[in-house]
Design a protein around this motif. Structure first.
Motif, PDB file in Angstrom:
ATOM      1  N   LEU A  99       0.831  -1.202   0.000  1.00 37.58           N
ATOM      2  CA  LEU A  99       0.000   0.000   0.000  1.00 37.58           C
ATOM      3  C   LEU A  99       0.863   1.248   0.000  1.00 37.58           C
ATOM      4  O   LEU A  99       0.622   2.194  -0.766  1.00 37.58           O
ATOM      5  N   ARG A 100       1.885   1.276   0.841  1.00 34.40           N
ATOM      6  CA  ARG A 100       2.814   2.422   0.873  1.00 34.40           C
ATOM      7  C   ARG A 100       3.470   2.604  -0.490  1.00 34.40           C
ATOM      8  O   ARG A 100       3.566   3.728  -1.003  1.00 34.40           O
ATOM      9  N   LEU A 101       3.909   1.510  -1.092  1.00 35.40           N
ATOM     10  CA  LEU A 101       4.575   1.578  -2.392  1.00 35.40           C
ATOM     11  C   LEU A 101       3.635   2.117  -3.457  1.00 35.40           C
ATOM     12  O   LEU A 101       4.023   2.978  -4.262  1.00 35.40           O
ATOM     13  N   ALA A 102       2.402   1.633  -3.476  1.00 33.29           N
ATOM     14  CA  ALA A 102       1.450   2.080  -4.492  1.00 33.29           C
ATOM     15  C   ALA A 102       1.191   3.581  -4.386  1.00 33.29           C
ATOM     16  O   ALA A 102       1.112   4.287  -5.398  1.00 33.29           O
ATOM     17  N   HIS A 133      -4.651   4.436  -3.867  1.00 31.37           N
ATOM     18  CA  HIS A 133      -4.312   5.723  -4.461  1.00 31.37           C
ATOM     19  C   HIS A 133      -4.483   6.845  -3.442  1.00 31.37           C
ATOM     20  O   HIS A 133      -5.388   6.806  -2.605  1.00 31.37           O
ATOM     21  N   PRO A 134      -3.638   7.850  -3.513  1.00 32.16           N
ATOM     22  CA  PRO A 134      -3.856   9.037  -2.674  1.00 32.16           C
ATOM     23  C   PRO A 134      -5.151   9.725  -3.078  1.00 32.16           C
ATOM     24  O   PRO A 134      -5.666   9.532  -4.183  1.00 32.16           O
ATOM     25  N   THR A 135      -5.655  10.557  -2.199  1.00 33.84           N
ATOM     26  CA  THR A 135      -6.861  11.306  -2.530  1.00 33.84           C
ATOM     27  C   THR A 135      -6.524  12.427  -3.510  1.00 33.84           C
ATOM     28  O   THR A 135      -5.357  12.796  -3.708  1.00 33.84           O
ATOM     29  N   LEU A 136      -7.555  12.982  -4.094  1.00 34.63           N
ATOM     30  CA  LEU A 136      -7.383  14.106  -5.019  1.00 34.63           C
ATOM     31  C   LEU A 136      -6.678  15.265  -4.318  1.00 34.63           C
ATOM     32  O   LEU A 136      -5.753  15.866  -4.878  1.00 34.63           O
ATOM     33  N   HIS A 137      -7.086  15.584  -3.106  1.00 35.80           N
ATOM     34  CA  HIS A 137      -6.481  16.707  -2.394  1.00 35.80           C
ATOM     35  C   HIS A 137      -4.992  16.462  -2.136  1.00 35.80           C
ATOM     36  O   HIS A 137      -4.171  17.371  -2.254  1.00 35.80           O
ATOM     37  N   GLU A 138      -4.645  15.223  -1.777  1.00 33.16           N
ATOM     38  CA  GLU A 138      -3.236  14.910  -1.531  1.00 33.16           C
ATOM     39  C   GLU A 138      -2.412  15.054  -2.801  1.00 33.16           C
ATOM     40  O   GLU A 138      -1.291  15.593  -2.771  1.00 33.16           O
ATOM     41  N   ARG A 139      -2.952  14.615  -3.908  1.00 31.11           N
ATOM     42  CA  ARG A 139      -2.204  14.696  -5.163  1.00 31.11           C
ATOM     43  C   ARG A 139      -2.049  16.142  -5.629  1.00 31.11           C
ATOM     44  O   ARG A 139      -0.980  16.547  -6.098  1.00 31.11           O
ATOM     45  N   LEU A 140      -3.106  16.925  -5.481  1.00 33.38           N
ATOM     46  CA  LEU A 140      -3.009  18.337  -5.864  1.00 33.38           C
ATOM     47  C   LEU A 140      -2.035  19.088  -4.963  1.00 33.38           C
ATOM     48  O   LEU A 140      -1.266  19.932  -5.441  1.00 33.38           O
TER      49      LEU A 140
END
Length: 376
Positions: free
Chosen positions: A219-222, A313-320
């Motif tokens: 999970l961390r790697l992904a 996957h990270p959330t949208l907010h985390e990716r932005l």
């Protein structure tokens, strides 16, 4: 070393460690299978020798051991030799979409990776690069690019370029050379663990204790891989376009999930079979659903997509936030990538997906219709 580079170095270390762990586990199971086969042949040989000596008691005991060990070996082989799923969807030949293949070639060249020759159109709101060995478990790694038709209806050609940049960043940074083999071994070991839970429920508690650290690190790697692919893609297409694309995909995915498909299924209370073809009408449905974009933009602050229901996957907010991009939608809808690249194929693609969708939902649809008639 910057914080970002330290995170990506963590990705390399995690990938190597998990790859070695997966390889070690697979080798151990292969050795166990080999030992089982040795026991089976030895037991059968001893059984036959006992028969020749006229000793039925020992012959039966050795035969029982051989048969029992053979059954265990078959069960274990089924766990180990569970192949990775192949690409799903409709194969897109180059001559049918030359302009799209040219875009793929250009993106591959910018990332310095080999062009992808196997492209599939799927029915999912997603895009991904799938790699699997040519012969199921072993062999040269074959790369497949899957583009969801709903995704192509939801983004502009420029935004689809950003999506492709993200996917090819995975290839360039994480899935080339030995990285591809390592990813294959990790995925194989994950399938083995999943199959072990299914086939050996009596050992579920022990398996869970052994597997939890592996799943946690996977999970961390992904998640780190997603951040790294975003950072690499942003260097090619720009953080602003990539951030806008992530927001657009999140909004359109939410619209399809919470508005479009429920409206389609609402017809099941009135008609015994669908009166519309959802994939044929999807392009128009997405466009009509976003005629009033200002109301959608106002709702962005309450929306968190891109990983809330999918923890890999990270959330949208985390990716932005990692990109340094604002939470902002495109000002207006442009011509969709589906129309730009696949216009001559849309009727054929939608017909195929509509038929598959109807076969999949037929039973639930008809049950809903019968329940509605009973209520009346």
């Amino acid at each position: 070393m910057t914080p970002q580079s330290r995170v990506f170095e963590l990705r390399s270390r995690l990938a190597r460690r998990l790859g070695l762990l997966s390889a070690s586990g697979l080798v151990l199971l292969a050795a166990t299978l080999l030992a089982m086969l040795v026991v089976v042949f030895h037991a059968m040989a001893q059984s036959w020798a006992a028969v020749l000596r006229g000793d039925p008691t020992h012959a039966g005991a050795w035969s029982l051991l051989g048969v029992s060990m053979a059954l265990c070996a078959v069960r274990l082989a089924g766990v180990v030799l569970h192949t990775s799923p192949g690409p799903g969807g409709i194969r897109l030949p180059r001559q049918a979409a030359e302009s799209f293949y040219q875009v793929i070639d250009d993106v591959a060249q910018r990332f310095g990776v080999a062009p992808v020759r196997n492209v599939w159109i799927s029915s999912d709101m997603n895009a991904l690069v799938l790699q699997r060995p040519a012969w199921g478990w072993i062999g040269p790694i074959r790369t497949h690019l899957l583009i969801g038709l709903p995704l192509a209806h939801s983004v502009s050609p420029a935004q689809l370029d950003a999506v492709l940049a993200h996917e090819f960043a995975h290839l360039a940074r994480q899935r080339s050379g030995m990285g591809a083999q390592g990813a294959h071994l990790r995925a194989w070991w994950a399938r083995v663990l999943d199959e072990a839970f299914e086939n050996f429920p009596w050992a579920a508690d022990w398996l869970e204790r052994q597997a939890n650290p592996f799943y946690r690190d996977m999970l961390r790697l992904a998640r780190v891989e997603e951040f790294e692919a975003d950072a690499c893609a942003a260097q090619v297409v720009g953080a602003s376009l990539l951030g806008e694309t992530l927001v657009e995909i999140g909004l359109k995915a939410r619209f399809l999930e919470q508005d479009y498909w429920p409206r389609v299924m609402a017809h099941s209370t009135q008609f015994p079979s669908p009166s519309i073809r959802p994939y044929r009408e999807m392009g128009l449905g997405v466009a009509a659903g976003f005629l009033r974009r200002e109301s959608v933009v106002e709702d962005l602050s309450h929306y968190d997509a891109g990983g809330g229901s999918l923890p890999l996957h990270p959330t949208l907010h985390e990716r932005l936030r990692a990109l340094g991009a604002p939470l902002r939608a495109a000002a207006s809808d442009e011509t969709s990538a589906a129309v730009a690249y696949f216009a001559p194929l849309l009727s054929t693609l939608s017909w195929a997906f509509d038929r598959a969708w109807w076969e999949e939902t037929r039973e639930d649809w008809q049950q809903c219709y019968l329940d509605a008639q009973d209520d009346d």
